[in-house]
Scaffold this motif. Structure first.
Motif, short mmCIF file in Angstrom:
data_model
loop_
_atom_site.label_atom_id
_atom_site.label_comp_id
_atom_site.label_asym_id
_atom_site.label_seq_id
_atom_site.Cartn_x
_atom_site.Cartn_y
_atom_site.Cartn_z
N MET A 1 0.82 -1.21 0.00
CA MET A 1 0.00 0.00 0.00
C MET A 1 0.86 1.27 0.00
O MET A 1 0.47 2.29 -0.55
CB MET A 1 -0.91 0.00 1.25
CG MET A 1 -1.95 -1.13 1.26
SD MET A 1 -3.22 -0.90 0.00
CE MET A 1 -4.11 0.46 0.69
N GLU A 43 -12.18 2.46 5.89
CA GLU A 43 -12.13 1.04 6.19
C GLU A 43 -11.97 0.19 4.92
O GLU A 43 -11.61 -0.99 5.00
CB GLU A 43 -13.40 0.60 6.94
CG GLU A 43 -13.54 1.22 8.32
CD GLU A 43 -12.38 0.85 9.22
OE1 GLU A 43 -11.96 -0.33 9.17
OE2 GLU A 43 -11.87 1.72 9.95
N GLU A 44 -12.27 0.80 3.77
CA GLU A 44 -12.20 0.06 2.51
C GLU A 44 -10.83 0.16 1.84
O GLU A 44 -10.53 -0.58 0.91
CB GLU A 44 -13.28 0.56 1.54
CG GLU A 44 -14.70 0.25 1.98
CD GLU A 44 -14.97 -1.24 2.00
OE1 GLU A 44 -14.54 -1.93 1.05
OE2 GLU A 44 -15.59 -1.73 2.97
N LYS A 46 -7.91 -0.67 2.89
CA LYS A 46 -7.09 -1.88 3.04
C LYS A 46 -7.50 -2.97 2.06
O LYS A 46 -6.73 -3.90 1.79
CB LYS A 46 -7.20 -2.40 4.48
CG LYS A 46 -8.59 -2.76 4.92
CD LYS A 46 -8.62 -3.10 6.40
CE LYS A 46 -10.04 -3.40 6.88
NZ LYS A 46 -10.09 -3.65 8.33
N HIS A 47 -8.71 -2.84 1.52
CA HIS A 47 -9.16 -3.78 0.48
C HIS A 47 -8.92 -3.21 -0.92
O HIS A 47 -9.47 -3.71 -1.89
CB HIS A 47 -10.65 -4.08 0.66
CG HIS A 47 -11.00 -4.66 2.00
ND1 HIS A 47 -10.47 -5.86 2.46
CD2 HIS A 47 -11.81 -4.20 2.98
CE1 HIS A 47 -10.95 -6.11 3.67
NE2 HIS A 47 -11.77 -5.12 4.01
N ARG A 48 -8.11 -2.15 -0.97
CA ARG A 48 -7.75 -1.47 -2.22
C ARG A 48 -8.99 -0.87 -2.92
O ARG A 48 -9.05 -0.80 -4.14
CB ARG A 48 -7.01 -2.43 -3.16
CG ARG A 48 -5.58 -2.70 -2.71
CD ARG A 48 -4.90 -3.74 -3.58
NE ARG A 48 -3.45 -3.76 -3.35
CZ ARG A 48 -2.85 -4.26 -2.28
NH1 ARG A 48 -3.58 -4.78 -1.31
NH2 ARG A 48 -1.54 -4.22 -2.16
N ASN A 49 -9.94 -0.44 -2.09
CA ASN A 49 -11.12 0.26 -2.61
C ASN A 49 -10.90 1.75 -2.39
O ASN A 49 -10.94 2.23 -1.25
CB ASN A 49 -12.38 -0.22 -1.88
CG ASN A 49 -13.65 0.45 -2.41
OD1 ASN A 49 -13.59 1.37 -3.22
ND2 ASN A 49 -14.80 -0.01 -1.93
#
Length: 279
Positions: A1, A43-44, A46-49
């Motif tokens: 990231m 919060e998204e 970390k999900h690459r959103n």
């Protein structure tokens, strides 16, 4: 990231909407127009959103937006378009209104000119009761392209009216005639158009004394002064019974007549015929 850099920009002007860099969001890099309005879903991330939320949408936000992602190896982008932004902007008066009792005042309310009056479901003027919203007083109502003066509270009936010729221009200001002391307070212009609504407030404050109030004050002072003067004359100047009797009559009638006139003027100044008749 940490190796990713994500930019959201306006395609037409290259304005920076939001930035993710060195593993975190960089709101300080945003353009002034988007500060506190454009956000990542924290919060998204970390999900690459890296979807973007744009708050308090404005008409000028219409256009194309590009999300560009850079990494050490490659980059890519996608484009999103915002179009057909509906808006309802209502503006009132930034300053409180001062007036003398008995004067006419204008309560300002303007609806964004791109919305035609016939597309408005309702425009209502109400006097706000801060302690109990259910007790708000209806001043004037515009509904289905018509004005309904008969629906106004009796305190404002025949005293509040729209500027009819200005309504096609989106001007829903109200003229309040013969202002009374109890008119002091906060007024709200509430506009409904489809599923949208907006409002503006106007404060009527600092109601000064009118000429009638000054005359009333003079009459009251004169009534008190004449009573004291006549008492002095009875004991200091007159010795005959007739003159004492006449002075006593003046003592009875003169102050009362002056006070009666003062109260009648009070009733007239407050716009109440009933109060005047009672006085």
């Amino acid at each position: 990231m940490e190796d990713l850099e994500v930019e959201w920009r306006r395609t037409d002007s290259e304005t920076l909407v939001h930035l993710f860099q060195d593993g975190e969001s960089r709101p300080e890099a945003q353009s002034q127009d988007y500060q506190d309005r454009a956000h990542f879903f924290t919060e998204e991330i970390k999900h690459r959103n890296f979807s973007l939320r744009l708050d308090h949408l404005r008409a000028e936000d219409e256009g194309r937006y590009t999300c560009t992602v850079h990494s050490q190896l490659e980059s890519g982008e996608t484009e999103v378009q915002i179009k057909d932004v509906e808006r309802l902007l209502v503006s009132g008066s930034d300053r409180s209104i001062s007036a003398s009792v008995g004067e006419d005042v204008t309560l300002n309310c303007s609806v964004d000119s791109h919305i035609k009056p016939e597309h408005l479901d309702e425009v209502s003027w109400k006097k706000i009761d801060k302690e109990n919203e259910d007790e708000d007083v209806l001043v004037l109502l515009y509904q289905n392209n018509k004005t309904f003066p008969g629906s106004s509270d009796e305190r404002y009936r025949d005293r509040a009216e729209f500027f009819t010729a200005e309504i096609p221009k989106g001007n829903f200001s109200v003229q309040l005639k013969s202002v009374r002391t109890e008119d002091k307070g906060v007024y709200m212009c509430h506009v409904f158009a489809g599923r949208h609504s907006a409002n503006a407030t106007v404060v009527l404050d600092r109601l000064g004394f009118s000429a009638l109030h000054i005359i009333m004050l003079i009459l009251c002072i004169s009534a008190s002064g004449s009573a004291l003067l006549l008492v002095c004359l009875i004991y200091c100047r007159s010795t005959t019974e007739d003159s004492v009797f006449h002075l006593q009559m003046f003592l009875v009638f003169c102050p009362n007549i002056l006070m009666c006139l003062a109260f009648v003027l009070w009733g007239l100044s407050e716009g109440s015929v009933f109060e005047s008749v009672c006085c």
